[in-house]
Motif scaffolding. Structure first.
Motif, PDB file in Angstrom:
ATOM      1  N   LEU A  24      -7.395 -15.490  52.703  1.00 49.24           N
ATOM      2  CA  LEU A  24      -7.603 -14.676  51.508  1.00 49.24           C
ATOM      3  C   LEU A  24      -8.327 -15.483  50.429  1.00 49.24           C
ATOM      4  CD1 LEU A  24      -7.180 -12.105  49.873  1.00 49.24           C
ATOM      5  CD2 LEU A  24      -4.898 -12.955  49.271  1.00 49.24           C
ATOM      6  N   MET A  33     -12.072 -15.969  51.445  1.00 48.41           N
ATOM      7  CA  MET A  33     -12.894 -14.767  51.268  1.00 48.41           C
ATOM      8  C   MET A  33     -13.088 -14.432  49.795  1.00 48.41           C
ATOM      9  SD  MET A  33     -11.561 -12.408  54.437  1.00 48.41           S
ATOM     10  CE  MET A  33     -11.567 -13.121  56.093  1.00 48.41           C
ATOM     11  N   PHE A  34     -12.063 -14.717  48.987  1.00 46.04           N
ATOM     12  CA  PHE A  34     -12.213 -14.500  47.552  1.00 46.04           C
ATOM     13  C   PHE A  34     -13.264 -15.441  46.970  1.00 46.04           C
ATOM     14  CE2 PHE A  34     -11.129 -15.673  43.179  1.00 46.04           C
ATOM     15  CZ  PHE A  34     -11.197 -14.431  42.558  1.00 46.04           C
ATOM     16  N   TRP A  75     -16.697 -14.114  47.953  1.00 41.32           N
ATOM     17  CA  TRP A  75     -17.034 -12.959  47.105  1.00 41.32           C
ATOM     18  C   TRP A  75     -17.334 -13.415  45.684  1.00 41.32           C
ATOM     19  CZ3 TRP A  75     -13.939 -10.863  43.034  1.00 41.32           C
ATOM     20  CH2 TRP A  75     -14.400  -9.644  42.523  1.00 41.32           C
ATOM     21  N   SER A 111     -15.252 -22.077  50.647  1.00 40.71           N
ATOM     22  CA  SER A 111     -14.884 -20.747  51.147  1.00 40.71           C
ATOM     23  C   SER A 111     -14.890 -20.722  52.663  1.00 40.71           C
ATOM     24  CB  SER A 111     -15.839 -19.683  50.588  1.00 40.71           C
ATOM     25  OG  SER A 111     -17.132 -19.802  51.143  1.00 40.71           O
ATOM     26  N   GLY A 145     -16.917  -7.964  49.190  1.00 39.64           N
ATOM     27  CA  GLY A 145     -15.692  -7.503  48.550  1.00 39.64           C
ATOM     28  C   GLY A 145     -14.793  -6.742  49.507  1.00 39.64           C
ATOM     29  N   CYS A 158     -12.723  -9.026  51.614  1.00 41.88           N
ATOM     30  CA  CYS A 158     -11.714  -9.632  50.746  1.00 41.88           C
ATOM     31  C   CYS A 158     -10.521  -8.685  50.573  1.00 41.88           C
ATOM     32  CB  CYS A 158     -12.340  -9.963  49.390  1.00 41.88           C
ATOM     33  SG  CYS A 158     -11.302 -10.991  48.338  1.00 41.88           S
TER      34      CYS A 158
END
Length: 580
Positions: free
Chosen positions: A104, A107-108, A111, A145, A217, A220
């Motif tokens: 998480l 991926m954040f 993004w 990331s 997004g 995410c």
């Protein structure tokens, strides 16, 4: 043996029983959803990532592909580390929890690179001479990331399947029933396959049509849903404590054999000279790799063994015969395992195939075109269809015609896959030769983004052949490992294919660097130039064809050296899809 109705009743009671408030069927949807949404999110990011690196970060194509190769290598290797940590120290629940949070966060951060102005690199074409290089902080954020997503994949994929099996073992009946596990495996692998298909179609299409902010997004949000669902059922999970890892046992054999290196080995030794467990398969070690036999030699029975037959000394000084034979069996399959690396190299050229597809006509109707990154869907679709046809139709029909069980051996399947992978990369070389000539003829020599008048459907040859190659070789590999390695090494058998993919990514990066460095000397245009129309990717693919054919010769030599296979009739085709 009970009747089919008794088995169904037992399975139903095991899955739906409520005598134990923890574990059972009630927890499986949350575990499966966690893995499925993680796969959907991560797979959805991969196909178009080369376009993001080259078009948004201004990276040269060779550098971008190298980054993706390294990312893939780390991602495929991390489940091995995760499995070791889960088995030896932290347990499966904590490993999946860590993986969910890490994925998480990764991926954040990815993004975040598309939204926060200081983190987002200004749009810059990789061929522009006036590009400002990304800052160290911007690259660190991007690479971080990738790293977090790799760690997360290692945490989730290493433990998710086994953690679900742990929940079934908390119920009554026979916890090892083949029917119960088959039911669970079916739902698990089906969810993973559907997730991959959705990722390669819907998520890639969103990126292609709505841009990177929305396109990154969505994964995410899917990962957020994955983590939330997993933690939601936390009070109901059976959380087994960590136990001794098989990898630790391998290390103990190596250390013990080295410590005992001065002991003389005798071929006349009896079972009284070796340490073995009561009821063990082996009471005397084999003569293969004899130097490892020193690890299980009993030098002084009164000092080395306790009254109950267990090793009284440090396990790093004396091991059981089973431990020694397990390591031997692993070493024996390594040559054949290594022959599959080159196949994964050819399958890993999908990033370049995305670049090719982006310069070709992808319309299937006047108003709709397939996203360049979605062509990998045809590889997975071919793989799934062939496995189903082979196990459900071809094998039963052939056996009925011949009058006895008939199927390809695991070696034959692996060899067939290697030939098909050579054909797949050869088709990509031919297609690129034609595409490049058309691009130059149509005046796109200096415009690598120009769309030539050639249908991208020609690329289906590569993807379909690659899907068949994977269906034969990778599935054959897993069947080979499961039948040749001891039952106690099932976790290792399920991880070897992933380790091969990790090694293949590093080999791919090495080959690409060699080709790039050697072909651009003297100011010449690199074969893997950022300008796909001035480079010679067709020649690069031809090099891979040659290496693939040499690898097939190596495979035949390994088959001859290995000798005959164990005939156990093990069928692992359906199971294998979740173990890759």
């Amino acid at each position: 043996m009970g009747s089919p109705s008794d088995e169904k009743k037992m399975i139903r009671e095991t899955l739906l029983g409520t005598s134990n408030p923890r574990g059972g069927f009630q927890t499986l949807p949350f575990i499966i959803a966690n893995e499925a949404f993680e796969r959907m999110a991560s797979i959805g990011l991969l196909p178009n990532m080369i376009l993001y690196l080259t078009r948004e970060y201004g990276m040269e194509t060779a550098r971008g592909i190298n980054i993706l190769f390294i990312w893939s290598a780390v991602t495929n290797f991390m489940p091995l580390i995760g499995a070791f940590l889960a088995d030896s120290y932290v347990g499966r629940f904590h490993m999946i929890s860590f993986g969910s949070i890490a994925s998480l966060l990764g991926m954040f951060l990815l993004w975040f690179t598309t939204n926060f102005p200081p983190a987002r690199f200004p749009h810059c074409d990789e061929l522009s001479k006036n590009c400002i290089s990304p800052t160290t902080a911007q690259l660190l954020l991007l690479y971080s990331s990738f790293g977090f997503m790799s760690f997360g994949a290692g945490g989730i994929r290493s433990s998710s399947l086994a953690f679900g099996a742990d929940q079934l073992q908390s119920r009554g009946g026979n916890p090892n029933s083949e029917g119960i596990l088959r039911s669970y495996f079916g739902w698990y692998y089906g969810a993973v396959s559907i997730s991959a298909i959705i990722a390669l179609t819907c998520i890639v299409y969103i990126q292609d049509r709505l841009g990177w902010q929305v396109g990154f997004g969505v994964p995410c949000m899917l990962m957020l849903l994955s983590a939330a669902l997993f933690f939601l059922a936390s009070p109901f999970y059976v959380k087994l404590k960590a136990n001794k890892s098989l990898l630790t046992g391998f290390a103990q054999v190596i250390v013990a054999s080295y410590r005992n290196r001065h002991i003389e080995l005798s071929s006349q030794a009896t079972n009284e000279n070796y340490h073995y467990k009561k009821g063990a398969e082996f009471v005397k070690p084999t003569e293969t790799l004899r130097f490892l036999n020193r690890a299980c030699i009993i030098r002084n029975p009164q000092q080395d063994l306790s009254p109950d037959g267990r090793a009284s000394e440090d396990p790093w000084s004396i091991c059981t015969i089973d431990q020694v034979e397990e390591l031997k069996s692993l070493i024996k399959v390594i040559p054949l395992w290594s022959s599959g690396i080159m196949l994964c190299v050819t399958l890993g050229q999908s990033s370049i195939a995305v670049l090719e597809a982006s310069t070709m006509d992808r319309h299937i109707t006047p108003t709709f075109q397939i996203p360049a990154g979605s062509f990998s869907f045809f590889m997975i679709f071919t793989l799934t269809i062939w496995i189903t046809l082979y196990d459900r139709i071809i094998i039963p029909l052939a056996s009925k015609i011949v009058g006895k069980p008939t199927f390809l051996s695991s070696k034959q399947r692996m060899g067939t896959g290697l030939i098909l992978s050579s054909a797949s990369i050869a088709s990509l070389a031919i297609i690129e030769t034609i595409r490049r000539k058309k691009a130059i003829k149509e005046g796109f020599s200096d415009n690598p983004h120009g769309v030539v008048k050639m249908s991208a459907m020609w690329l289906l040859a590569y993807h379909i052949l690659s899907g068949l190659a994977e269906a034969f070789n990778i599935v054959g590999q897993i069947e080979f490992y499961y039948s040749e390695l001891p039952k106690s090494m099932s976790s290792v058998a399920s991880s070897l294919a992933g380790a091969g993919m990790s090694a293949a990514s590093l080999v791919s990066s090495f080959i690409l660097n060699i080709v790039d460095d050697s072909t651009k000397r003297g100011g010449k245009e690199s074969w893997v130039s950022s300008n796909i129309n001035r480079g010679h990717y067709d020649w690069y693919f031809s090099v891979l064809v040659g290496l693939s054919l040499l690898n097939f010769v190596y495979f035949l030599s390994c088959c001859k050296a290995y000798g005959p296979l164990k005939e156990k009739g093990l069928r692992c085709a359906l199971r294998s899809r979740g173990l890759q």
